[in-house]
Design an enzyme around this catalytic site. Structure first.
Site, mmCIF file in Angstrom:
data_model
loop_
_atom_site.group_PDB
_atom_site.id
_atom_site.type_symbol
_atom_site.label_atom_id
_atom_site.label_comp_id
_atom_site.label_asym_id
_atom_site.label_seq_id
_atom_site.Cartn_x
_atom_site.Cartn_y
_atom_site.Cartn_z
ATOM 1 N N ALA A 14 0.805 -1.226 0.000
ATOM 2 C CA ALA A 14 0.000 0.000 0.000
ATOM 3 C C ALA A 14 0.834 1.270 0.000
ATOM 4 O O ALA A 14 0.280 2.367 -0.064
ATOM 5 C CB ALA A 14 -0.936 0.008 1.205
ATOM 6 N N ARG A 19 9.489 8.314 -3.032
ATOM 7 C CA ARG A 19 10.904 8.482 -3.347
ATOM 8 C C ARG A 19 11.268 7.930 -4.733
ATOM 9 O O ARG A 19 12.344 8.234 -5.252
ATOM 10 C CB ARG A 19 11.761 7.804 -2.270
ATOM 11 C CG ARG A 19 11.745 8.566 -0.942
ATOM 12 C CD ARG A 19 12.214 7.722 0.213
ATOM 13 N NE ARG A 19 13.562 7.215 0.014
ATOM 14 C CZ ARG A 19 14.145 6.317 0.808
ATOM 15 N NH1 ARG A 19 13.475 5.826 1.856
ATOM 16 N NH2 ARG A 19 15.370 5.910 0.558
ATOM 17 N N THR A 85 2.723 -0.934 10.156
ATOM 18 C CA THR A 85 2.758 -2.245 9.498
ATOM 19 C C THR A 85 1.761 -3.234 10.096
ATOM 20 O O THR A 85 1.139 -4.010 9.361
ATOM 21 C CB THR A 85 4.183 -2.821 9.565
ATOM 22 O OG1 THR A 85 4.690 -2.674 10.909
ATOM 23 C CG2 THR A 85 5.112 -2.098 8.606
ATOM 24 N N ASN A 364 17.851 -19.852 -48.076
ATOM 25 C CA ASN A 364 18.881 -18.826 -47.916
ATOM 26 C C ASN A 364 18.282 -17.471 -48.254
ATOM 27 O O ASN A 364 17.735 -17.268 -49.345
ATOM 28 C CB ASN A 364 20.074 -19.103 -48.829
ATOM 29 C CG ASN A 364 21.210 -18.123 -48.569
ATOM 30 O OD1 ASN A 364 22.080 -18.357 -47.734
ATOM 31 N ND2 ASN A 364 21.217 -17.023 -49.306
ATOM 32 N N ASN A 373 5.486 -6.593 -44.766
ATOM 33 C CA ASN A 373 4.385 -7.301 -44.122
ATOM 34 C C ASN A 373 3.249 -6.402 -43.654
ATOM 35 O O ASN A 373 2.221 -6.892 -43.213
ATOM 36 C CB ASN A 373 4.913 -8.095 -42.923
ATOM 37 C CG ASN A 373 5.654 -7.215 -41.926
ATOM 38 O OD1 ASN A 373 6.367 -6.304 -42.305
ATOM 39 N ND2 ASN A 373 5.482 -7.495 -40.647
ATOM 40 N N TYR A 374 3.409 -5.082 -43.750
ATOM 41 C CA TYR A 374 2.415 -4.169 -43.174
ATOM 42 C C TYR A 374 2.007 -3.137 -44.207
ATOM 43 O O TYR A 374 2.857 -2.458 -44.789
ATOM 44 C CB TYR A 374 3.018 -3.488 -41.940
ATOM 45 C CG TYR A 374 2.084 -2.581 -41.188
ATOM 46 C CD1 TYR A 374 0.834 -3.012 -40.793
ATOM 47 C CD2 TYR A 374 2.482 -1.286 -40.856
ATOM 48 C CE1 TYR A 374 -0.015 -2.173 -40.080
ATOM 49 C CE2 TYR A 374 1.645 -0.436 -40.142
ATOM 50 C CZ TYR A 374 0.391 -0.885 -39.760
ATOM 51 O OH TYR A 374 -0.448 -0.055 -39.059
#
Length: 455
Positions: A14, A19, A85, A364, A373-374
């Site tokens: 929590a 910091r 705590t 090869n 591809n796009y």
């Protein structure tokens, strides 16, 4: 056979983490590619905790999502007020009331505690202790609470500011983590008061509360490096360094060679096989598996990739998520592969991008080849058959299939399928104009001279 002991892990997460100077909750910052909280959840689960409750601050949905992903059975408890705590642990009261043999209290910003250490805490509870505090021998104990032992019993936890000169000389310090016997946990926690300068309820007072009931308390020691917490960016870097140190040693112990271990960075889930060679300055992000005998050359960067037995990667290669290299395949220098399968013995040697593709065995791929591809809206696949040969500087416009054994001439732009064993050439015909270069130079020189004369 003794019945298995039940276990609840209460994880305190929590804290605001101011910091850290971050918009992200502290426990979601990462070490080894996994959140601090994720490390803790994984460790307590591996130590046998079948239930967990994560105590969070209000309005932290991103922490809840992380808990759901990492430990789906875990519960969430909200700590609306921050009053120490012990107060945070009691936010998990509903879970504590269900009754468990063992209760582990861990911290979401202490990511390096090993499952074996949590299991050892549980073992001390099984031996009869009601409270077990995790301690460490501090190189510099300044500022830490001291664990005061007498005849093997934990007598008290004394904060540094309250310690006498003799107590301050003690180097056994409190790591904060604790285990409580489930049958006494709520009674001990409820007995903790807030009669202190801060008006808060401290978990360290559980030792005194246990003694007041005639119950025993003990100390379990762990290395200082294991119990280090993270409160700022410098401590985050220190935790990362310790994680990497451990992981490198584990990888080498499992049979891999790291030429310069201090330059190689692993993630929490990196899998490295036997007789793997990893050269300097390689980075492995989450989701990487390296099979036996593979070689990862220097300055390579892998994420979500699989490298098959005897395959070679790099130097200066990038394997992105979905890259899969089969046995003895090769992705060489300045090659990027994404969501593509490279068949056994296939070679993608240099200066190439392969994305959303399937490359058959022994194919090869020449230098400078790219799979297009796009199209700006969707991805399409390129398929290259076994034994195919793609010449240098070719562009393969997906969706497209290059048949088995086919050749693609260098410098081609391939927009249609190529049949097996065919030659495809997709480039403009070369034209040569004799004397053109000489005429061009002479004309340029004349224009330059004329301009100079005018000036």
């Amino acid at each position: 056979m003794q019945p298995a002991r039940s276990c609840l892990a209460v994880i305190l997460a929590a804290g605001e983490g101011t910091r850290m100077k971050s918009r992200r909750p502290k426990v979601l910052h990462e070490v080894g590619g996994r959140s601090l909280l994720g490390h803790v959840l994984a460790a307590v689960a591996a130590a046998g905790a079948e239930a967990a409750t994560v105590v969070v601050g209000p309005d932290r949905p991103e922490v809840a999502r992380e808990v759901q992903e990492r430990f789906p059975a875990a519960a969430l408890a909200v700590q609306h007020e921050r009053r120490g705590t012990a107060h945070a642990v009691l936010a998990a009261r509903e879970s504590l009331l269900r009754g468990y043999d063992d209760v582990i209290v861990a911290f979401g910003d202490t990511p390096l505690v090993r499952p074996e250490t949590f299991a050892a805490l549980r073992a001390r509870l099984a031996e009869g202790a009601a409270v077990v505090a995790l301690g460490f021998e501090a190189a510099d104990p300044t500022g830490y609470g001291r664990l005061i032992e007498r005849d093997g019993e934990l007598e008290a936890i004394v904060e540094h500011k309250d310690a006498s000169p003799e107590q301050r000389a003690i180097t056994l310090c409190n790591a904060g983590l604790m285990a409580l016997a489930g049958e006494h946990a709520l009674a001990i926690l409820d007995a903790i008061g807030d009669d202190n300068a801060q008006g808060e309820f401290y978990l360290t007072d559980a030792v005194a509360a246990a003694h007041a009931r005639g119950l025993g308390a003990a100390v379990l020691r762990a290395p200082e490096s294991e119990v280090q917490g993270v409160n700022d960016r410098a401590q985050l870097a220190a935790a990362e360094a310790e994680f990497q140190r451990r992981r490198r040693l584990e990888v080498m112990a499992e049979g891999a060679t790291l030429i310069a271990p201090e330059t190689v960075f692993f993630s929490f889930d990196t899998q490295v096989g036997c007789d793997v060679l990893i050269e300097p300055s390689c980075v492995f992000l989450p989701g990487v598996r390296i099979a036996d005998g593979a070689v990862i050359h220097a300055f390579s960067h892998l994420e979500g990739a699989q490298v098959g037995p005897g395959a070679m990667v790099g130097p200066f290669a990038r394997l992105r998520p979905g890259a899969k290299l089969a046995e003895k395949a090769k992705a060489g220098n300045f090659v990027e592969i994404k969501a593509a399968e490279i068949g056994a013995g296939a070679k993608v040697n240099h200066l190439t991008y392969i994305g959303d593709a399937s490359i058959g065995p022994a194919a090869n791929i020449g230098a400078g080849t790219i799979t297009c591809n796009y199209d700006g809206f969707a991805k399409a696949k390129t398929t290259i058959g076994a034994g195919a040969f793609v010449g240098s500087n070719s562009s393969l416009v997906a969706p497209v299939t290059i048949g088995e054994g086919a050749y693609v001439g260098s410098g081609s732009v391939i927009t249609a399928d190529v049949k097996p064993d065919a030659l495809a050439v997709g480039r403009g015909r070369q034209v040569e104009k004799e004397g053109w270069a000489r005429s061009f130079r002479e004309g340029a020189a004349a224009r330059k001279a004329a301009k100079k004369a005018v000036e």
